[in-house]
Design a protein around this motif. Sequence first.
Motif, PDB file in Angstrom:
ATOM      1  N   UNK A 195       0.225  14.126  -1.948  1.00 42.17           N
ATOM      2  CA  UNK A 195       0.571  12.713  -1.767  1.00 42.17           C
ATOM      3  C   UNK A 195       1.391  12.521  -0.494  1.00 42.17           C
ATOM      4  N   UNK A 196       2.349  13.430  -0.261  1.00 40.13           N
ATOM      5  CA  UNK A 196       3.125  13.368   0.979  1.00 40.13           C
ATOM      6  C   UNK A 196       2.216  13.565   2.191  1.00 40.13           C
ATOM      7  N   UNK A 197       1.283  14.503   2.065  1.00 42.34           N
ATOM      8  CA  UNK A 197       0.358  14.767   3.166  1.00 42.34           C
ATOM      9  C   UNK A 197      -0.564  13.572   3.408  1.00 42.34           C
ATOM     10  N   UNK A 237      -7.737   4.028  -6.582  1.00 43.59           N
ATOM     11  CA  UNK A 237      -7.759   5.405  -7.083  1.00 43.59           C
ATOM     12  C   UNK A 237      -6.343   5.939  -7.271  1.00 43.59           C
ATOM     13  N   UNK A 238      -5.422   5.539  -6.381  1.00 42.76           N
ATOM     14  CA  UNK A 238      -4.030   5.964  -6.523  1.00 42.76           C
ATOM     15  C   UNK A 238      -3.406   5.376  -7.784  1.00 42.76           C
ATOM     16  N   UNK A 239      -3.630   4.088  -8.002  1.00 48.86           N
ATOM     17  CA  UNK A 239      -3.121   3.459  -9.222  1.00 48.86           C
ATOM     18  C   UNK A 239      -3.775   4.056 -10.462  1.00 48.86           C
ATOM     19  N   UNK A 240      -5.072   4.342 -10.367  1.00 53.04           N
ATOM     20  CA  UNK A 240      -5.770   4.954 -11.496  1.00 53.04           C
ATOM     21  C   UNK A 240      -5.199   6.320 -11.837  1.00 53.04           C
ATOM     22  N   UNK A 241      -4.862   7.088 -10.798  1.00 59.20           N
ATOM     23  CA  UNK A 241      -4.260   8.405 -11.016  1.00 59.20           C
ATOM     24  C   UNK A 241      -2.908   8.277 -11.707  1.00 59.20           C
ATOM     25  N   UNK A 242      -2.102   7.320 -11.256  1.00 62.57           N
ATOM     26  CA  UNK A 242      -0.790   7.112 -11.868  1.00 62.57           C
ATOM     27  C   UNK A 242      -0.922   6.668 -13.322  1.00 62.57           C
ATOM     28  N   UNK A 243      -1.847   5.759 -13.585  1.00 61.90           N
ATOM     29  CA  UNK A 243      -2.063   5.305 -14.962  1.00 61.90           C
ATOM     30  C   UNK A 243      -2.513   6.464 -15.853  1.00 61.90           C
ATOM     31  N   UNK A 244      -3.456   7.259 -15.356  1.00 57.31           N
ATOM     32  CA  UNK A 244      -3.959   8.388 -16.142  1.00 57.31           C
ATOM     33  C   UNK A 244      -2.854   9.404 -16.419  1.00 57.31           C
ATOM     34  N   UNK A 250       0.823  -1.212   0.000  1.00 60.69           N
ATOM     35  CA  UNK A 250       0.000   0.000   0.000  1.00 60.69           C
ATOM     36  C   UNK A 250       0.855   1.260   0.000  1.00 60.69           C
ATOM     37  N   UNK A 251       2.000   1.234   0.703  1.00 54.84           N
ATOM     38  CA  UNK A 251       2.896   2.387   0.682  1.00 54.84           C
ATOM     39  C   UNK A 251       3.691   2.453  -0.617  1.00 54.84           C
ATOM     40  N   UNK A 252       3.954   1.293  -1.216  1.00 53.16           N
ATOM     41  CA  UNK A 252       4.675   1.263  -2.488  1.00 53.16           C
ATOM     42  C   UNK A 252       3.910   2.017  -3.566  1.00 53.16           C
ATOM     43  N   UNK A 253       2.596   1.860  -3.583  1.00 53.93           N
ATOM     44  CA  UNK A 253       1.768   2.547  -4.575  1.00 53.93           C
ATOM     45  C   UNK A 253       1.850   4.061  -4.384  1.00 53.93           C
ATOM     46  N   UNK A 254       1.763   4.516  -3.126  1.00 55.78           N
ATOM     47  CA  UNK A 254       1.860   5.944  -2.836  1.00 55.78           C
ATOM     48  C   UNK A 254       3.223   6.485  -3.256  1.00 55.78           C
TER      49      UNK A 254
END
Length: 209
Positions: A169-171, A128-135, A66-70
């Motif tokens: 993302x840091x926050x 949603x985090x992965x979706x943001x990265x993909x987009x 989970x932290x790896x994705x962030x």
Amino acid sequence: MATLHQLNILVHIAFGTLALLVGLAPMLTAKGGPAHLRTGRWFLGLATVVLVTAVLGLAVFNFRPFLTVIVMLSVYQAYSGYRVLRTHATGPTLSDGVFSAVFLLGAGAFLVLLPRIALVWSPVVMYSTLGTLLAMTVYDLSRFGWLSRWRRGAWLYEHIWKMMSTYSALLSAFTGTVLGAYKPYSQFLPSVLGSAVAMGFMLYTYRRR
């Protein structure tokens, strides 16, 4: 090894706290001015230490999906947001395209493996985090098809979005870890707030141009 792990955590926390404090300065100073540029460089330097210690912690000491994705999203946003300023006159280079493609493949692989991973954070946050990265990676690769328009001004809005996203993302990582009792709200609300602030800055910039 345990001592090194604790030292890595202390450095990560200290520089993360400084990054969150210093990161407010570029938001509050005149955009493009000396103070904005100087404090922006400070923020990126601090964020780099935060992300390097995060990568070390995940790769060497304690892997957490989970932290790896962030961290993947934060690294991508910080570096590509910095590259926008370096390439806004000429457009993204081949190395920028390769960088985006690598993260696109990494995010896609993580998306495929996610159902097999025990999730500690909310699935909504993870997907949603992965979706943001993909987009974001798909968008960055698309820039090669409209370079002239990108150079005329789109790069500035992209820079605003990516740097605000890096901060949020840091926050999110901070509040999601420290305020664990309030999950998933402590995980995604900072990102929602950061997106709203970014859109506000983008609208303000558009009206002034």
